[in-house]
Design an enzyme around this catalytic site. Sequence first.
Site: not given
Length: 224
Positions: A8, A10, A110, A144
């Site tokens: 991932d 961030d 991401t 997600k």
Amino acid sequence: MIKAVLFDMDGVLYDSMPFHARAWFETASNHQLISTPEDFYLFEGRTGESTINELYQRTFQRNATDQEKEFLYKEKADLFNTYNNGNPMPGASDVLRKVKEHGLQVVVVTGSGQHSLIEKLNHDFPGYFEREKIVTAYDVKYGKPHPEPYLMGLEKAGVKPGEALVVENAPMGIEAAVAAGIFTIAVNTGPLDDRILKEAGANLLFNDMKSLSNEWDKLMKEMN
Ligand code: CA
């Protein structure tokens, strides 16, 4: 046999979550949308559109219109760009180095819709990332916590769920990775309780990327 690590971005590769949370909270407050700063760590990983709908549902019991979504997302993105210092997550390059030493592929998964992501990644972490091995907000339909982004990451790496690891910091990201059938390592770089990340399904939990890099050799021995 582990062949790829799906990262991932961030809160894992970049220490950017405090700026995202601040930008979201201020945007929501500017429009009298009900939220707390912590909400944005719980929503993390969702698409911007889905976050805005959640705030509208809470406040007005309806989804936002396309125009409202566009307007708010732009406001949030502008604030984020004002606040963000672009700093990589401490320890992230140590983890990437370990992953390369073990001959594993590196993939980024991401929910971010930032442009020229590959240029930024290559600038901050030279030699680790390839354009074809990045899944962004532009590639996915659901985002997600749906498994779709991680399934797409597996496809880009050409590996099966059992041949990959995910490194995630957010509950919804962990849910997505677990739903894709991948062994998921949580790195709790934010303010949420460890319990929330474990309940999302994390198989292992570390407090930061540095601890993960310190344990990497041992972890590989156990997994292979
Ligand atoms: Ca994240």
